[in-house]
Design a protein around this motif. Structure first.
Motif, mmCIF file in Angstrom:
data_model
loop_
_atom_site.group_PDB
_atom_site.id
_atom_site.type_symbol
_atom_site.label_atom_id
_atom_site.label_comp_id
_atom_site.label_asym_id
_atom_site.label_seq_id
_atom_site.Cartn_x
_atom_site.Cartn_y
_atom_site.Cartn_z
ATOM 1 N N ARG A 110 -0.524 34.774 25.579
ATOM 2 C CA ARG A 110 0.184 33.977 24.148
ATOM 3 C C ARG A 110 -1.349 33.590 23.286
ATOM 4 O O ARG A 110 -1.622 33.447 22.600
ATOM 5 N N LEU A 111 -2.580 33.123 24.105
ATOM 6 C CA LEU A 111 -3.384 32.531 24.189
ATOM 7 C C LEU A 111 -4.353 34.479 23.467
ATOM 8 O O LEU A 111 -5.384 33.479 22.392
ATOM 9 N N CYS A 112 -4.419 35.083 24.467
ATOM 10 C CA CYS A 112 -5.575 36.399 23.621
ATOM 11 C C CYS A 112 -4.754 37.044 23.234
ATOM 12 O O CYS A 112 -4.380 38.078 25.022
ATOM 13 N N PRO A 113 -3.964 37.768 22.204
ATOM 14 C CA PRO A 113 -3.181 38.381 22.102
ATOM 15 C C PRO A 113 -3.780 40.484 22.293
ATOM 16 O O PRO A 113 -4.741 39.954 22.390
ATOM 17 N N GLY A 114 -2.941 41.276 22.246
ATOM 18 C CA GLY A 114 -3.623 42.416 22.854
ATOM 19 C C GLY A 114 -4.411 42.309 23.941
ATOM 20 O O GLY A 114 -4.027 42.631 24.987
ATOM 21 N N LYS B 109 4.475 35.422 36.422
ATOM 22 C CA LYS B 109 4.073 35.778 34.992
ATOM 23 C C LYS B 109 4.153 34.568 33.778
ATOM 24 O O LYS B 109 4.369 35.075 33.269
ATOM 25 N N SER B 110 4.501 33.244 34.402
ATOM 26 C CA SER B 110 4.396 32.595 33.400
ATOM 27 C C SER B 110 2.963 32.123 33.037
ATOM 28 O O SER B 110 2.604 31.979 32.072
ATOM 29 N N ALA B 111 2.221 32.377 33.804
ATOM 30 C CA ALA B 111 0.759 32.092 34.228
ATOM 31 C C ALA B 111 0.339 33.712 33.111
ATOM 32 O O ALA B 111 -0.594 33.476 32.087
ATOM 33 N N VAL B 112 0.601 34.821 32.875
ATOM 34 C CA VAL B 112 0.045 36.191 32.451
ATOM 35 C C VAL B 112 0.538 35.483 31.006
ATOM 36 O O VAL B 112 -0.641 36.479 30.233
ATOM 37 N N LEU B 113 2.330 35.355 31.239
ATOM 38 C CA LEU B 113 2.482 34.710 29.091
ATOM 39 C C LEU B 113 1.736 33.705 28.832
ATOM 40 O O LEU B 113 1.682 34.366 27.813
ATOM 41 N N LEU C 162 -4.728 32.381 39.353
ATOM 42 C CA LEU C 162 -3.422 31.913 38.107
ATOM 43 C C LEU C 162 -2.883 30.723 37.816
ATOM 44 O O LEU C 162 -2.156 30.470 37.266
ATOM 45 N N ILE C 163 -2.020 31.055 38.794
ATOM 46 C CA ILE C 163 -0.087 29.897 38.826
ATOM 47 C C ILE C 163 -1.095 28.784 38.710
ATOM 48 O O ILE C 163 -0.914 27.812 38.655
ATOM 49 N N LEU C 164 -1.942 28.447 39.730
ATOM 50 C CA LEU C 164 -2.859 26.564 39.417
ATOM 51 C C LEU C 164 -3.488 26.545 37.940
ATOM 52 O O LEU C 164 -3.619 25.559 37.356
ATOM 53 N N ILE D 210 0.528 43.217 39.597
ATOM 54 C CA ILE D 210 1.195 42.420 40.052
ATOM 55 C C ILE D 210 1.427 41.290 40.016
ATOM 56 O O ILE D 210 3.011 40.331 40.136
ATOM 57 N N ALA D 211 0.663 40.582 38.771
ATOM 58 C CA ALA D 211 0.397 39.372 38.305
ATOM 59 C C ALA D 211 1.729 39.145 37.267
ATOM 60 O O ALA D 211 2.290 37.909 36.847
ATOM 61 N N LYS D 212 2.073 39.880 36.868
ATOM 62 C CA LYS D 212 2.871 40.828 35.080
ATOM 63 C C LYS D 212 4.221 40.278 36.615
ATOM 64 O O LYS D 212 4.902 39.409 35.605
#
Length: 572
Positions: free
Chosen positions: A228-232, A220-224, A278-280, A214-216
């Motif tokens: 980017r900070l921890c790929p994989g 969405k912006s927070a998950v992306l 996550l959003i905050l 549901i976070a994706k």
């Protein structure tokens, strides 16, 4: 003044300032509890009383109660919680009401005395020792928490993995007695229609994967940003600790306000709060001059969110408003993601035979003793058994197979025969009278050609009467937990196709259940998996898109010799 001496006329908890810590139980160390209020200085808050909330609950006005709980920022030290929390928890109680003294009888059975032992109590194996969070409990308070959890483990032997159970027990003990806390926890682990506390390794994994899914979509912006900070795989690992952002990370005043809502609405409150975090986090991390710059986060990615929570830069009210303002995140949507994730994990576990995930004993090939009793009871009431040319052991083997297909939480309940054509007659009207208010139900059909098949139906048959926003009855209802099965001559389960994705079928993949005064249907889309007429005499079965099943009997058309319907009730 002790908590149990507080009068009900004082439960608004705002006027009484003689001792700002009077709300807490005696086994709480109040020295480090900060009392936050969102009310501007000099302005008296207009907060609801316990009686206001209790009246809504008693009238069945759950939505109105939900809004009151979300919007009323009672201070951390408000005495209202000493009555509010027990009332919120016990409204979910399933089965007989516990008699006064029941808990202390259990304590005597387990420990041989009601005195608190001097030595540490050995906790049940379902407890995760790394997350036995005491919050502000004293040493005695921790011993009390240990005892409540131990007695609960004794009373509920089928809890196999539940790391959140201890911290939730500890939180409750801040505002109530030991006995009240036990009754609250017993009420929270019992419901099958709403999740509060996961009780198996499987469902614990389902929750973090549900949050990630549901976070994706809704953060969405927070998950992306995190990706980017921890790929994989590292981003996925962050979500494994999602519940500890809430239970282990948030300051106590924030957590208490979250629990006000949780005890009424269930685990979906934790989901929403996790998304809000996550959003905050994303908002404050990407702000100018933020201490949460990308390099700092990247160097300690595993602890970034917990650290952010401990120093969260918003008030409890702002946190909850962020959580509850996330649009299109309905309970139905969350339940659908949860059930789909559960079915995917369960089917993968069965297919791979993986031992990596410690599953509930009820989902193993060897059923629990309670499951064996339940199946034994079902085999005795099963008229179909007598019609089969099978011996008793073969019949029980079939039922154990069917039992292993049921959702994990349902296997802990006792099957009860609600309707059988042999005793109650062949009438759809009688079927509805006896069955429609039960959820879930298990339908088993024996045809005149000795085939045995049926369906696990996840929703009440009464839902055929519910209307949409335009006042029209909905044609189909149910959820993806519904499945078809065949027991004789072949044994097979046909789950919802949504487990592996909808395969582009759209609406046709969600035609679970339909019914009216003339017929019952299960499964749809280019055919009906099971259709029965109003006299429960004739039926037909086809391949359908909802379950991608073959016809459940060779001829397609069948004559019903016996129909049996089972419900599930709490074990005595």
């Amino acid at each position: 003044m002790p908590v149990n001496a507080i009068g009900t006329d004082q439960l608004s908890g705002i006027e009484e300032e003689s001792d700002i810590y009077e709300a807490f139980a005696p086994h709480v160390d109040t020295s480090n509890i900060s009392v936050l209020t969102d009310t501007p200085p000099g302005k008296k808050p207009n907060l609801k009383t316990f009686q206001d909330v209790q009246s809504l609950i008693q009238q069945g006005k759950k939505r109105e109660a939900k809004l009151v709980l979300r919007e009323n920022s009672w201070p951390t030290n408000s005495p209202i919680r000493s009555q509010l929390w027990p009332a919120l928890c016990t409204q979910h109680h399933v089965g007989k009401t516990m008699l006064d003294g029941f808990y202390w009888d259990m304590v005597n059975q387990v420990f041989g005395t009601t005195e608190l032992p001097e030595k540490p109590i050995m906790l049940p194996p379902f407890v995760d020792s790394t997350h036995c969070l005491p919050y502000h409990l004293t040493r005695k308070g921790r011993a009390v928490a240990d005892r409540v959890v131990s007695v609960l483990g004794y009373a509920c032997p089928d809890i196999t993995y539940s790391p959140t159970l201890y911290p939730i027990t500890a939180i409750l003990l801040h505002f109530m007695s030991e006995e009240e806390c036990y009754h609250c926890m017993a009420s929270l682990v019992a419901p099958k229609d709403k999740v509060f506390i996961t009780q198996t390794k499987l469902l614990y994994e389902v929750t973090w994967k549900t949050v990630m899914q549901i976070a994706k979509k809704h953060a969405k912006s927070a998950v992306l940003y995190l990706s980017r900070l921890c790929p994989g795989q590292k981003a996925e690992r962050i979500f494994m600790d999602w519940c500890w952002w809430v239970l282990g990370g948030l300051p106590f005043p924030h957590l208490v306000r979250v629990m006000d809502c949780f005890f009424h609405e269930g685990i979906k409150v934790f989901y929403r709060v996790a998304l809000a975090i996550l959003i905050l986090f994303h908002k404050h991390s990407t702000a100018t001059n933020s201490e949460w710059d990308a390099d700092t986060i990247k160097n300690d990615i595993d602890n970034a969110l917990p650290k952010f929570c401990k120093h969260i830069p918003v008030s409890p009210t702002k946190l909850l408003r962020t959580a509850f303002s996330i649009r299109a995140l309905s309970s139905t949507y969350i339940s659908r993601i949860f059930l789909k994730t559960e079915m995917v994990l369960k089917s993968k576990s069965v297919l791979s035979g993986s031992k990596q995930m410690v599953r509930s004993r009820s989902s193993d090939n060897l059923p629990t003793s309670q499951s064996q009793v339940n199946v034994q009871m079902m085999s005795h009431t099963l008229t179909i058994r007598e019609k089969l040319k099978e011996d008793r052991d073969s019949c029980r083997a079939m039922l154990f197979t069917l039992w292993s297909w049921l959702p994990v939480r349902i296997t802990m309940y006792q099957p009860v025969l609600l309707y059988t054509t042999e005793e109650h007659g062949c009438s759809l009207t009688t079927f509805y009278v006896r069955v429609e208010q039960h959820e879930p139900t298990l339908l088993m059909i024996k045809t005149c050609n000795n085939e045995v098949f049926g369906a696990y139906c996840s929703s009440r048959w009464f839902e055929r009467n519910l209307k949409d926003d335009r006042g029209q009855r909905q044609a189909y209802f149910g959820t993806g937990e519904t499945f078809l099965f065949s027991l004789y001559p072949e044994r097979a389960k046909y789950p919802w196709v949504g487990i592996e994705g909808d395969k582009g079928l759209g609406h046709a993949s969600e035609l679970f259940m339909a019914a009216d005064s003339k017929m019952i249907t299960i499964g749809g889309g280019q055919g009906q998996a099971i259709w029965m007429d109003e006299n429960i005499r004739f039926g037909k079965t086809d391949r359908c898109q909802t379950f991608n099943n073959p016809p459940l009997c060779v001829s397609g058309d069948f004559e019903i010799r016996v129909l049996e319907v089972y419900g599930f009730v709490e074990c005595e």
